[in-house]
Design a protein around this motif. Sequence first.
Motif, mmCIF file in Angstrom:
data_model
loop_
_atom_site.group_PDB
_atom_site.id
_atom_site.type_symbol
_atom_site.label_atom_id
_atom_site.label_comp_id
_atom_site.label_asym_id
_atom_site.label_seq_id
_atom_site.Cartn_x
_atom_site.Cartn_y
_atom_site.Cartn_z
ATOM 1 N N GLY A 135 -48.522 8.501 62.910
ATOM 2 C CA GLY A 135 -48.125 7.521 64.176
ATOM 3 C C GLY A 135 -49.120 7.471 64.990
ATOM 4 O O GLY A 135 -49.534 6.211 65.647
ATOM 5 N N ALA A 139 -51.311 3.862 65.517
ATOM 6 C CA ALA A 139 -51.374 3.422 67.020
ATOM 7 C C ALA A 139 -52.992 3.062 67.263
ATOM 8 O O ALA A 139 -53.334 2.614 68.182
ATOM 9 N N ASN A 140 -53.681 3.899 66.699
ATOM 10 C CA ASN A 140 -55.120 3.495 66.958
ATOM 11 C C ASN A 140 -55.910 2.757 65.884
ATOM 12 O O ASN A 140 -57.397 2.954 65.626
#
Length: 241
Positions: A135, A139-140
């Motif tokens: 996750g 997200a990056n």
Amino acid sequence: MSQDQTGPERTPADTPPEDDAPVDIAAMLALSTQQVRRVEDIFARPTISLVLIWGVAWFVGFLVLWSASDQNPWFQTPEAPAGIVFGSLMVGGIISSIVIGSGMSRGIQGAQRVQGTLYGVSWAVGCTAPGFLGGALLANGMPAESAALFFPAAYALVVGLLYLAGGAIWRDRIMYSLGVWTILVGVIAPYFGTPGNTLVMAFAGGGGFLVYGAILLVLRRRALSVHGRSDDRRATKPGER
């Protein structure tokens, strides 16, 4: 003067008790062996459950993901339901690991209880970690195609390491070998790209768990049968034959 020739009078404390029986070495060994078997069986039952649960979760879950692609010549599963099925199976496996792992050493005292409890909880911790790590990577900016390669491989590596640890703790060569096999599957699967990696994970990963679970079931039933006959023979007295 006459001298008493009877000698000093013996007290009850000097007289050995008549009901002291010689130590039955065979009975002590039988009791020790029985206790060892009991401990082994306590660990064997939840281990079999965990292996079969994850075997079904991986086999069905990764097959569903593979079927969401155009590689399945028979039918195609919509991506959203496939993702829900896969996620539900993984969450179910994690919850089962927490429940089974927390009660893995129930009825055992001492160091073995601590070993069993920590190992069971390690399954829950280890299988949860890749989700949070993935996750964070998403997200990056990790691409979805890379995520499809990362998540299966990460889970395989974690599970493989858990089996390596379990095999080392209990000196179980079969469990240790499964750990090596699972790590190899996790490392090799990404080379097949997507969705080929999910097919590898389903058959080589989930299938490997199911085969291992079946082996454990056969070995446990065989051991219970052999030990049961041995206990019956030991309990039978010569006069009763």
